[in-house]
Structures are given as C-alpha cells and as structure tokens.
Design a protein around this motif. Structure first.
Motif, PDB file in Angstrom:
ATOM      1  N   LYS A 181      -6.880   6.228   3.369  1.00 28.57           N
ATOM      2  CA  LYS A 181      -6.001   5.144   2.927  1.00 28.57           C
ATOM      3  C   LYS A 181      -6.800   4.070   2.202  1.00 28.57           C
ATOM      4  CE  LYS A 181      -3.340   5.764   7.187  1.00 28.57           C
ATOM      5  NZ  LYS A 181      -2.971   5.127   8.456  1.00 28.57           N
ATOM      6  N   GLY A 197      -6.158  -0.050   0.618  1.00 28.92           N
ATOM      7  CA  GLY A 197      -5.251  -1.184   0.602  1.00 28.92           C
ATOM      8  C   GLY A 197      -4.602  -1.373  -0.747  1.00 28.92           C
ATOM      9  N   PRO A 198      -3.560  -2.198  -0.809  1.00 32.28           N
ATOM     10  CA  PRO A 198      -2.909  -2.454  -2.102  1.00 32.28           C
ATOM     11  C   PRO A 198      -3.891  -3.114  -3.052  1.00 32.28           C
ATOM     12  CG  PRO A 198      -2.109  -3.974  -0.418  1.00 32.28           C
ATOM     13  CD  PRO A 198      -2.933  -2.949   0.293  1.00 32.28           C
ATOM     14  N   GLY A 209       0.837  -1.192   0.000  1.00 35.85           N
ATOM     15  CA  GLY A 209       0.000   0.000   0.000  1.00 35.85           C
ATOM     16  C   GLY A 209       0.874   1.245   0.000  1.00 35.85           C
TER      17      GLY A 209
END
Length: 585
Positions: A229, A231-232, A99
């Motif tokens: 944010k 996540g990847p 991430g």
C-alpha cells in the motif's frame, strides 16, 4: 549563479547524479501475484454484477417498464456513461485523500448496497414505486463504480515492483490476464444471470449478484496483510496547475536560449510526488516546449529567492509529468468512436436478436442478450493466443518486447470496429429483406424466419476488437501516466467509454432528427420499418474517419522516457508508434 540560492534549489545540473537515490527499492514480502489474486476476486465479482445488470437492462426497460426502444437505448447509454465518468471523481478522491485501498473498500460497500436495493426494487416495493427506486439503485451502482474502477486495477498493478526485472515482466502479462478474468466474469454473467432473469425472475437474477459481491468483499479483506500500500500522493491537479501557471508567469523567457539553468528538484523539496518514494526521474523531451519555461531558473527572480515558489518554479519531473498527460489527450479523443460502436452491443444488437429465431431444440429459447457471452468467449481465446503465439512470432520480426507496440495494438482494434459495423449493416439489411418477403414489415412482434446465428460474425468481431483495443488502452493509460496519477489514468481510460455512450446518444438524436425530415425515422420501435442498417453505415463512416485521426496522433506520440533506461533495437524502429526517439515513421 547567485550564491543566495537556497539549498533546495542547488540540485541543478546532471539528473543522473540523483537516479541512484530512487532506483533502490526496499524488498518486501508483500505484493506480487500472492497479493494481486485477492484483488482480482473483488474485481471479478464487481464485473460479474455490472454485466449482470447492464447485459439485459434494455430488456427490463422495454418489457417490464414498457419504455420505447429508443428511450430505453438512451437510458442504457446514459447509465453506462455516468458509471464510467464517475471514476474521474473517484480517482481524485483516492489520490488526494483516501488512498486506493480505502477507496476500493468503501466503493465496494456502496456497490453492494446498490445491488441489494436493486433486488428489493423489483420484488418488495409496490409497482408504482418500482421505476423510481430502480433508477435510484442503478445510480447508486454508478457511485460505487466511480470509486472502484479507477483504483482496483491500479492497486493490483502496484503489487508488482517495477524495479524488479522479474516482476516487471509479470506486470506486462498482468494486464492481459486481468482482462481475461474480467471477461470470464462478464461471460458468466451474460449466460447465467440473463438466463435467470428471463426464465426464473428478475429478483433471483439480481439477488445472486448481491450474494457474489458479499463473498468477494470478504475475500478481499482476507488479503489485507499481503497488500503493498501507498498513501494518497496528493491532488494531481495541483501539480498540473502549478506547471501551467509557472510557464505563464515566465512567458517572456526564451526556453531555447542556451545558458539557462534547469531546476531538477529533489525529494526533500517536495518536487517528487508525496507518497511515491520510488518515483523515477523522467527524461527531458522536446514536445510542448512552452511548458519548459516552468523549470527554467530565472536569475532575476528564482535565483534570488530563499525559498522555491512552486507556482513560479517547477521541477523537470513536474513539467514532464504534465507533458505525459497532454500526450494522452489526442489518443483519448480518437478512441471515442470505438466506444460508440461497442455501445451497440448492449442496445441494438440485443433488439436485433429479439426479432429472430432463437430456439435451440424443442424446449429452450436462447435469450437474445446471451449472445454477448460469445464476445467474452472470443476474448478468452484471443488473448492467450496473442500472448503465447503472436507476441513471440512478432518479436522476431520487430525486436519489440511486446511484439507490436501498444499503439499499434489499439489501432488494430479500431480497424476491426469499422469492419464490425459494416458486417452488422449487411446482416440487418438481410434481416429486413426477409421480413419484407414474409409480409412482416408492419408486425414488429412477429419472429422473422432468420436464425439468430446470423449475428455471430458481428459479436465475434466485437470480441476481437475488444481484445486489441481495450487491453491496449488499459496498458497505455497505466504505463504512460505519471506514477502519482495512475488512478486518474485508469479513470481517463474509463471516461472514454462514458463519453462514447453519451456521444452515441447524441448521434441517435441527430440521426432521428435528420431522418424524420424524410418522413420515416431510421430508429423506430418497429425495427422492420426502421433503417438500423443505415445507422450502422453512419457509424462505420465516422469510425473510419476517427481511425485516420488516431493514426495521425499515434505517429506523433512520444512514450514516457525514464532517465537511465536503455532503449532496445525494437524500440527505435518506429517513432510514430513507440516514440522513444525522433526517427521518421
């Protein structure tokens, strides 16, 4: 169609029925400028440190490590090149595993470690170890740069909600002000740090960089609770590979035949990027039609299968995302010569200035590398004028929200880089003629009676071209990449800088090899006997050819099309430089 088609494949038909599922965005108190400002601090510090090292690196290599000018120039270009190619690896790691936030944090710590080791290499360690440790520290900085650069700008831009009209407008201006912040950092570094390095010592100069990085990292961590944010999203290369494999497996399918069903996919089937809940449906385009085979439902195989094979059937979104990447490749290649020209700012421009009169008053001598600050000052003046004056005026004539399209903006900068090399060649020819008049041709260490201010035009033009092309490339590679691949997009834009630096090395080698056949190398240690002006003319000619290629590519470029987006009058004026519709340029 066969009734045995699995539920996940029943989403064929009109994609507009799915759009509303993805247009609703959860409001959050996180993000916006309140979060982006903390990210800007860590970016400013990192740019401050990078330019504090790169801005005067050729002076350290030639004066302290006693390297020849050509070798030092190639070492600078190689280091800059590696530093701007590592982001490709950093972006892959960020998108696939860590991430963006965690990648920024880890890479910032690595960059801080490299700066500390750099300081120790010029002070604590014995002289016979210094050169090796210095280069080890430099390339540790490159590793840190690799994780930091592709993620930090993308992470900051992600703080603005694209589904909010107000924040979408703020994001448009964000790239300009982001670049202004970077330029302030670079300008301060070239004035303050280079002065410390030349007049107080390299230990103090590099030590200040380490201190600034430590403070900025602490500020970045203070904003943790404010960040938006995600996540990847997973490896972007897998999606690209799946589309090509699926299209290849259906090479017999005629994609232009009517009656084929198209797989649009849905979020539950994984056809939209993992970790990107707000991804939007892309509109179908007519470029790279051979890839459309990947999303066609073959009644003999796909329709009879109970589960979708992602290596045989891809969604429309996946196919259009791959097309987005392919469209950017020609633009990337046609901007390489721009970066070759910009590489002169850190190498031969500095060596030119070191041979000229640099005195300001009786007691102060301007470091030749400090003239790079002028480039930053020009950008600081140009960007607000562009944003506040040029854009509103141009908007009245073009109807385009940004005044001119991003590709037109990049093209203006490419043209200015040609003018930059022409001016630099003329000034260098003048410097050599003055050296000849004063019998200084064989005295390379003598000061040529010509003030350093003669170099101002080429530094000013360099700043102007930066303000147009660099900001334009940043915006283009962010906006036109798939949402799950924006870190890769940032890395791709940066990699053009790196490849440009390596290309500059290759051009230097070729020029040296060809000119040596005539008995006198164009790029020797003695600039008075060298023919640096000829070298600049070569770069000007190559840049002119590159601009022609760029214009051709831009005329055929098609921008990202989102289902449900309305196209304004200004966006359909020119197909070639905005690509929203198929209108003749």
């Amino acid at each position: 169609m066969d009734s045995s088609v699995a539920p996940e494949m029943e989403m064929i038909g009109n994609p507009h029925t799915q759009t509303n599922n993805f247009s609703t965005h959860r409001r959050s108190s996180r993000g916006g400028w309140n979060a982006a400002i903390f990210i800007i601090f860590v970016e400013v510090a990192e740019r401050f440190a990078f330019y504090g090292v790169s801005g005067n690196l050729i002076s350290y290599l030639t004066k302290e490590l006693h390297q020849p000018t050509v070798a030092a120039a190639k070492n600078v270009n190689t280091w800059v090149g590696v530093s701007t190619l590592f982001p490709l690896l950093g972006a892959f790691i960020a998108d696939s595993y860590l991430g963006r936030f965690r990648t920024i944090l880890i890479s910032s710590l690595i960059f801080l470690l490299g700066t500390v080791l750099l300081t120790l290499s010029v002070s604590v360690f014995p002289p016979h170890w210094r050169e090796a440790l210095f280069f080890v520290a430099l390339y540790i900085l490159s590793v840190g740069e690799g994780g930091h650069m592709p993620c930090v700008q993308t992470f900051a831009a992600d703080q603005f909600d694209e589904d909010s009209p107000e924040q979408r407008k703020e994001k448009s201006s964000f790239f300009n002000w982001w670049y202004v912040a970077i330029v302030i950092a670079a300008t301060t570094a070239t004035l303050l740090i280079i002065y410390l390095q030349d007049n107080i010592g390299w230990t103090v100069g590099f030590g200040v960089l380490a201190g600034v990085l430590g403070v900025a990292l602490a500020i970045f961590l203070l904003g943790m609770k404010k960040y938006r944010k995600e996540g990847p999203p997973g490896s972007p290369f897998t999606t690209v590979a799946q589309v090509f494999v699926a299209a290849a497996r259906k090479w017999r399918v005629n994609e232009t035949r009517s009656g084929w069903d198209v797989y649009y996919g849905d979020q539950s089937s994984g056809s939209l990027p993992h970790g990107q809940p707000n991804a939007r449906i892309l509109g179908r385009t007519n470029q790279f039609r051979f890839l459309d085979k990947a999303m066609i439902i073959d009644n003999n195989n796909d329709a009879s299968s109970k589960t979708r094979n992602p290596w045989r059937l891809c969604s429309l979104n996946q196919v259009e995302e791959v097309k987005l990447v392919l469209r950017l490749i020609p633009i990337w290649f046609s901007c390489l010569m721009f970066n070759v020209v910009q590489a002169q700012l850190h190498t031969y421009f500095i060596k030119q200035g070191s041979t000229m009169i640099r005195s300001i008053g009786p007691h102060f001598q301007l470091p030749s590398a400090s003239l790079q600050a002028l480039t930053g000052i020009v950008i600081l003046i140009t960007v607000p004028i562009y944003e506040r004056i040029f854009v509103p005026i141009a908007r009245k004539f073009t109807g385009h929200p940004s005044g001119i399209t991003v590709l037109q903006r990049i093209g203006v900068g490419l043209f200015l880089s040609i003018i930059n090399m022409v001016v630099a060649a003329l000034v260098e020819a003048k410097r050599v003629s003055i050296a000849k008049e004063n019998n200084l041709m064989d005295n390379p260490k003598a000061v040529v009676p010509m003030v350093i201010w003669w170099l101002l035009p080429q530094y000013i033009i360099c700043g102007l071209s930066d303000a147009f092309t660099i900001v334009g490339l940043q915006e283009l590679f962010y906006a036109q990449m798939p949402e799950a691949m924006r870190s890769i997009g940032a890395a791709a834009y940066l990699s053009a800088l790196g490849v440009g630096s390596f290309l500059c090395n290759a051009i230097i080698l070729i020029v040296q090899a060809i000119s040596s056949r005539g008995g006198e190398k164009w790029l020797g240690d003695n600039l008075n006997r060298a023919h640096l002006d000829y070298f600049y003319w070569v770069l000007a000619g190559m840049s002119a050819f590159s601009l022609c290629v760029y214009v051709w590519n831009a005329r055929h470029f098609v921008y990202k099309k989102i289902e449900g987006d309305k196209v304004s009058k200004g966006q359909v004026l020119q197909q070639g430089f905005n690509g929203y519709v198929d209108v003749e340029f």
